[in-house]
Design a protein around this motif. Structure first.
Motif, PDB file in Angstrom:
ATOM      1  N   ASP A   1     -17.455  -3.102   6.014  1.00  0.00           N
ATOM      2  CA  ASP A   1     -17.507  -2.251   4.835  1.00  0.00           C
ATOM      3  C   ASP A   1     -16.341  -2.621   3.924  1.00  0.00           C
ATOM      4  O   ASP A   1     -15.386  -3.288   4.344  1.00  0.00           O
ATOM      5  N   THR A   2     -16.405  -2.169   2.698  1.00  0.00           N
ATOM      6  CA  THR A   2     -15.328  -2.461   1.752  1.00  0.00           C
ATOM      7  C   THR A   2     -14.125  -1.572   2.017  1.00  0.00           C
ATOM      8  O   THR A   2     -14.259  -0.363   2.189  1.00  0.00           O
ATOM      9  N   LEU A   3     -12.963  -2.191   2.071  1.00  0.00           N
ATOM     10  CA  LEU A   3     -11.715  -1.449   2.115  1.00  0.00           C
ATOM     11  C   LEU A   3     -11.150  -1.453   0.700  1.00  0.00           C
ATOM     12  O   LEU A   3     -10.742  -2.503   0.189  1.00  0.00           O
ATOM     13  N   ARG A   4     -11.182  -0.294   0.050  1.00  0.00           N
ATOM     14  CA  ARG A   4     -10.715  -0.203  -1.327  1.00  0.00           C
ATOM     15  C   ARG A   4      -9.231  -0.523  -1.413  1.00  0.00           C
ATOM     16  O   ARG A   4      -8.474  -0.326  -0.461  1.00  0.00           O
ATOM     17  N   PHE A   5      -8.803  -1.009  -2.573  1.00  0.00           N
ATOM     18  CA  PHE A   5      -7.377  -1.164  -2.799  1.00  0.00           C
ATOM     19  C   PHE A   5      -6.724   0.215  -2.677  1.00  0.00           C
ATOM     20  O   PHE A   5      -7.336   1.243  -2.969  1.00  0.00           O
ATOM     21  N   GLY A   6      -5.467   0.212  -2.253  1.00  0.00           N
ATOM     22  CA  GLY A   6      -4.790   1.464  -1.933  1.00  0.00           C
ATOM     23  C   GLY A   6      -4.664   2.413  -3.114  1.00  0.00           C
ATOM     24  O   GLY A   6      -4.449   1.990  -4.252  1.00  0.00           O
TER      25      GLY A   6
ATOM     26  N   GLY B   1     -12.699  -7.377 -11.900  1.00  0.00           N
ATOM     27  CA  GLY B   1     -13.487  -6.252 -11.417  1.00  0.00           C
ATOM     28  C   GLY B   1     -13.367  -6.001  -9.934  1.00  0.00           C
ATOM     29  O   GLY B   1     -14.068  -5.141  -9.391  1.00  0.00           O
ATOM     30  N   ALA B   2     -12.476  -6.728  -9.250  1.00  0.00           N
ATOM     31  CA  ALA B   2     -12.308  -6.533  -7.811  1.00  0.00           C
ATOM     32  C   ALA B   2     -11.860  -5.110  -7.523  1.00  0.00           C
ATOM     33  O   ALA B   2     -10.979  -4.573  -8.192  1.00  0.00           O
ATOM     34  N   SER B   3     -12.485  -4.503  -6.512  1.00  0.00           N
ATOM     35  CA  SER B   3     -12.155  -3.126  -6.155  1.00  0.00           C
ATOM     36  C   SER B   3     -11.595  -3.002  -4.744  1.00  0.00           C
ATOM     37  O   SER B   3     -11.100  -1.944  -4.365  1.00  0.00           O
ATOM     38  N   GLY B   4     -11.682  -4.076  -3.957  1.00  0.00           N
ATOM     39  CA  GLY B   4     -11.192  -4.026  -2.590  1.00  0.00           C
ATOM     40  C   GLY B   4     -11.476  -5.335  -1.880  1.00  0.00           C
ATOM     41  O   GLY B   4     -11.731  -6.362  -2.519  1.00  0.00           O
ATOM     42  N   VAL B   5     -11.433  -5.290  -0.553  1.00  0.00           N
ATOM     43  CA  VAL B   5     -11.669  -6.489   0.250  1.00  0.00           C
ATOM     44  C   VAL B   5     -12.626  -6.168   1.391  1.00  0.00           C
ATOM     45  O   VAL B   5     -12.777  -5.014   1.796  1.00  0.00           O
TER      46      VAL B   5
END
Length: 286
Positions: A218-223, A114-118
């Motif tokens: 803040d969250t950096l979404r996957f590209g 469920g990971a959406s970013g870092v």
């Protein structure tokens, strides 16, 4: 990296407004069909023929895949309208959006968990603060590395650059009291503090009770997979639906597009990438 991207594609600004004003349907000089740009080390993309066939079947039009050696080349091609669709990192998308404003994200990959970013995190030994505290930035040279630059501003002392392994060894040995690293973030459940930098430190023997998270970004979404805004609305809808359904229906094809994050594509919007845009702008102004 961000400043280099802007510098390498700065020439696009002179014609960006014109490139963005011509609509997809009015561009009579363009080849027929959809043009997709992807990063590739050579002139060919692995699985390009399979990608072209699958997209063409789903969309009912010819599809051509083009290889770009780096993100600046990919950005320039999309801003110029040489390609319609590009697969970006979050920071590369943000640079393209700042240059033109003529693109929008459709989908982004997710992890099996469920990971959406870092998120960047500032890891600090409990009780450490003030002058004399040394900080080492950590993270690979991609979006995580860009986030680490942001996190370094929150440190209590100037940062010193190091490779990921060198930075973590120095922190584990007590040579530094702070470390800028990263953790995975999930759309449901929030950041996983046992992942990324913290996970590696714990596996190497660090007691999690000895440290604290002094700051998180803040969250950096996957590209995202991003298209030009002037694509017809029904085409964008078909593209998004095709991609969201791709992982369960054609897993082999999905791997050609996304080898690392195997949770499938999820719908995203421009708002999901506003933190990336803000980060890029902050780095650009330094």
């Amino acid at each position: 990296m961000i400043r280099a991207m802007f510098a390498l594609v700065a020439g696009t600004l002179a014609f960006a407004a014109g490139a963005c004003s011509a609509t997809w349907a009015q561009d009579t000089a363009r080849p027929a069909g959809l043009r997709i740009g992807m990063l590739g080390a050579g002139p060919a993309i692995e699985g390009a023929s399979a990608i072209e066939r699958a997209y063409a079947q789903a969309l009912g039009m010819p599809v051509t895949v083009f290889a770009a050696p780096d993100f600046p080349t990919l950005i320039e091609a999309q801003v110029r309208s040489d390609i319609d669709y590009a697969i970006y990192s979050a920071s590369a998308y943000a640079v393209a959006w700042k240059l033109c404003g003529c693109i929008e994200p459709l989908v982004a990959p997710s992890g099996r968990d469920g990971a959406s970013g870092v998120k960047a995190v500032l890891i600090r030994r409990k009780g450490a603060s003030g002058p004399g505290t040394s900080t080492v930035s950590s993270g690979p040279r991609d979006d995580v590395g860009v986030l680490s630059l942001w996190g370094a501003e929150e440190a209590s002392a100037p940062t010193s650059g190091a490779s990921t392994s060198e930075a973590e060894k120095a922190f584990l040995a007590g040579e530094t009291q702070e470390l800028v690293g990263w953790v995975v973030d999930r759309a449901v459940g929030g950041p996983d503090l046992a992942s990324g930098t913290l996970g590696r430190l714990t596996a190497a023997g660090l007691d999690p009770q000895e440290v604290e998270i002094a700051w998180r970004s803040d969250t950096l979404r996957f590209g995202p997979h991003a298209v030009r805004k002037d694509l017809p609305g029904d085409l964008k809808t078909r593209l998004r639906n095709f991609l969201v359904e791709l992982r369960p229906s054609e897993p082999d094809l999905y791997e050609y597009l996304e080898a690392e994050r195997q949770g499938g594509f999820v719908r995203v919007s421009p708002d999901d990438y506003m933190p990336a845009v803000a980060l890029v702008e902050a780095i650009r102004k330094r």
